[in-house]
Design an enzyme around this catalytic site. Sequence first.
Site, PDB file in Angstrom:
ATOM      1  N   TYR A  51       1.051  -1.029   0.062  1.00  0.00           N
ATOM      2  CA  TYR A  51       0.140  -0.138  -0.216  1.00  0.00           C
ATOM      3  C   TYR A  51       0.634   1.535  -0.196  1.00  0.00           C
ATOM      4  O   TYR A  51       1.632   1.219   0.794  1.00  0.00           O
ATOM      5  CB  TYR A  51      -1.073  -0.241   1.352  1.00  0.00           C
ATOM      6  CG  TYR A  51      -2.447  -0.388   1.073  1.00  0.00           C
ATOM      7  CD1 TYR A  51      -3.180   0.200   0.202  1.00  0.00           C
ATOM      8  CD2 TYR A  51      -3.045  -1.197   1.700  1.00  0.00           C
ATOM      9  CE1 TYR A  51      -4.711  -0.087  -0.663  1.00  0.00           C
ATOM     10  CE2 TYR A  51      -4.465  -1.896   0.987  1.00  0.00           C
ATOM     11  CZ  TYR A  51      -4.536  -1.104   0.877  1.00  0.00           C
ATOM     12  OH  TYR A  51      -5.905  -0.982   0.576  1.00  0.00           O
ATOM     13  N   GLU A  53      -0.668   5.075  -0.613  1.00  0.00           N
ATOM     14  CA  GLU A  53      -1.738   6.240  -1.005  1.00  0.00           C
ATOM     15  C   GLU A  53      -0.449   6.903  -0.751  1.00  0.00           C
ATOM     16  O   GLU A  53       0.312   7.589   0.390  1.00  0.00           O
ATOM     17  CB  GLU A  53      -2.472   6.057   0.524  1.00  0.00           C
ATOM     18  CG  GLU A  53      -3.429   5.085   0.154  1.00  0.00           C
ATOM     19  CD  GLU A  53      -3.264   4.527   0.430  1.00  0.00           C
ATOM     20  OE1 GLU A  53      -2.756   3.515   0.822  1.00  0.00           O
ATOM     21  OE2 GLU A  53      -4.773   4.132   0.807  1.00  0.00           O
ATOM     22  N   ASP A 197      -6.600  13.024 -25.573  1.00  0.00           N
ATOM     23  CA  ASP A 197      -6.745  12.474 -24.936  1.00  0.00           C
ATOM     24  C   ASP A 197      -5.954  11.180 -26.014  1.00  0.00           C
ATOM     25  O   ASP A 197      -6.311  11.203 -27.213  1.00  0.00           O
ATOM     26  CB  ASP A 197      -8.251  11.539 -24.820  1.00  0.00           C
ATOM     27  CG  ASP A 197      -8.668   9.989 -23.975  1.00  0.00           C
ATOM     28  OD1 ASP A 197      -7.436   9.266 -24.136  1.00  0.00           O
ATOM     29  OD2 ASP A 197      -9.282   9.694 -24.205  1.00  0.00           O
ATOM     30  N   THR A 223      -3.628   5.707 -21.839  1.00  0.00           N
ATOM     31  CA  THR A 223      -4.095   4.785 -21.551  1.00  0.00           C
ATOM     32  C   THR A 223      -2.053   4.089 -22.023  1.00  0.00           C
ATOM     33  O   THR A 223      -1.578   4.850 -22.778  1.00  0.00           O
ATOM     34  CB  THR A 223      -4.777   3.846 -21.726  1.00  0.00           C
ATOM     35  OG1 THR A 223      -5.233   3.662 -23.583  1.00  0.00           O
ATOM     36  CG2 THR A 223      -6.158   3.641 -21.663  1.00  0.00           C
ATOM     37  N   LYS A 226      -2.584   0.606 -24.775  1.00  0.00           N
ATOM     38  CA  LYS A 226      -2.621   0.309 -26.554  1.00  0.00           C
ATOM     39  C   LYS A 226      -1.248   0.185 -27.502  1.00  0.00           C
ATOM     40  O   LYS A 226      -0.323  -0.629 -27.642  1.00  0.00           O
ATOM     41  CB  LYS A 226      -4.064   1.084 -26.728  1.00  0.00           C
ATOM     42  CG  LYS A 226      -5.277   1.143 -25.858  1.00  0.00           C
ATOM     43  CD  LYS A 226      -6.255   2.519 -26.929  1.00  0.00           C
ATOM     44  CE  LYS A 226      -7.709   1.911 -26.040  1.00  0.00           C
ATOM     45  NZ  LYS A 226      -7.649   2.422 -24.664  1.00  0.00           N
ATOM     46  N   ARG A 232      -2.481  -2.679 -18.938  1.00  0.00           N
ATOM     47  CA  ARG A 232      -3.225  -1.960 -18.381  1.00  0.00           C
ATOM     48  C   ARG A 232      -3.569  -0.828 -17.986  1.00  0.00           C
ATOM     49  O   ARG A 232      -3.385  -1.173 -16.456  1.00  0.00           O
ATOM     50  CB  ARG A 232      -4.810  -3.265 -18.259  1.00  0.00           C
ATOM     51  CG  ARG A 232      -6.447  -3.060 -18.783  1.00  0.00           C
ATOM     52  CD  ARG A 232      -7.179  -3.435 -18.327  1.00  0.00           C
ATOM     53  NE  ARG A 232      -6.381  -4.348 -20.010  1.00  0.00           N
ATOM     54  CZ  ARG A 232      -6.813  -3.967 -21.381  1.00  0.00           C
ATOM     55  NH1 ARG A 232      -7.810  -3.760 -21.276  1.00  0.00           N
ATOM     56  NH2 ARG A 232      -6.170  -4.526 -22.305  1.00  0.00           N
TER      57      ARG A 232
HETATM   58  N1  DSN Z   1     -12.076   0.814 -25.239  1.00  0.00           N
HETATM   59  C1  DSN Z   1     -11.380   1.007 -25.905  1.00  0.00           C
HETATM   60  C2  DSN Z   1     -11.596   2.043 -27.428  1.00  0.00           C
HETATM   61  O1  DSN Z   1     -11.919   0.580 -27.662  1.00  0.00           O
HETATM   62  O2  DSN Z   1     -11.484   2.353 -28.336  1.00  0.00           O
HETATM   63  C3  DSN Z   1     -11.684   2.560 -25.784  1.00  0.00           C
HETATM   64  O3  DSN Z   1     -11.849   3.189 -24.019  1.00  0.00           O
END
Ligand code: DSN
Length: 414
Positions: A51, A53, A197, A223, A226, A232
């Site tokens: 932990y 924080e 984003d 994120t 990707k 993730r």
């Molecule tokens: N779920 C993602 C996508 O497929 O673009 C976006 O959050």
Amino acid sequence: MQHLRETDPEIFAIIAKETLRQEEGLELIASENYTSQAVMEAMGSVLTNKYSEGYVGKRYYGGNEVIDEMEALAISRAKELFGAEHVNVQPLSGSPANLAVYMAAVKPGDKVLGLKLDHGGHLSHGHPVNFSGLNYSFSQYEVDEKTQRIDMDKVREVALRERPKMIIAGFSAYSRDIDWKAFKSIADEVGAVTFADIAHIAGLIAGKALENPVSIFDIVTTTTHKTLRGPRGAIIMCKAQFQKDIDRTVFPGIQGGPHDHVNAAKAVCFLEALRPSFRDYARQTIKNAQAMAGELMNRGYKILTDGTDNHLMVVDLRSKDLTGKVAEVALEKVGISCSRSTIPFDTRKAMDPSGIRLGSPALTSRGMGTGEAVAVAGLIDEAVKNHANEAKLQSIRSQVRELAKKFPMYGDKA
Ligand code: DSN
């Protein structure tokens, strides 16, 4: 995974089944990828036991000297990779990262401008069922009906009319370059905070294949799983002036203890993305998407905007008199994963829209090149054309398996 096999054979078997599905199938979901084994080892480490924080040097629990070292390293790598003034590596995923940006930069009820979901935007960019649309007063810009591209004159028109406090640029299903500087100049005209984003294209930006908005925009989220090919999770990058508000909003504003095992894995993925070979990956990902789009267009498919500048494309299946769901199901039967997608001005519902979204990041991670991308487009065409012919779909399934086996997920990266 010897311990898992002994302790929980059921979950072990499920993971084995999913491994086989991934290994024998072709992954064309534009937001998915195969993270490295080094990233997975960091995620499976003892760091999950802790932990912590707070932030580096300012924790609410003892015993965080090693975690501090890890988080500081993750931050400095992310800063180097994207040229950011400040990075918060703690966001659990994309939507919580975006929530933190809203909470730090605007007040509930404030006007915000973002790209409409069915025009390629994301739920958290103002959709009425999402926290963003529920808590903020959204205006949404659209793509042009004819070109399916974002028309910056129209964005400016809406911005001047609505005078939003924050302007969002970014997408989940848009295949053209974003003019970051034009967004910034519109935002400056109306005095709005700029929020990018880049979840979909972060890896392409890190690999220097697309323009980086980090020095142009006030706040940028992404994120990490990707095109960036990490675990993730998500990060927030911002100018120094937003640092305090962003950090305070992530913790204690929204989250509790950070997921240290995942943050260590983010650090690993940043290191991998800093390597020269990641630039080759980013460039190849785009080349593969362009090859796939080109072949689909040769075969009579309408690709929105007639091509792609990045890793994804949206196929308008009205060109084949089919729906997204029919195509998605047919492709699933042959071992090709993709996601159905609305198209701009779609008259169909989101559960069975008029398009599918395809992407090249995962195929490229397996080492596939433009020759394979063209072959995959052929397999997609065959499967979609034969969506009602089970025998034919079975034979295409074998071809998919054969191609996938030639490019093992972790073949040369073990
Ligand atoms: N779920 C993602 C996508 O497929 O673009 C976006 O959050």
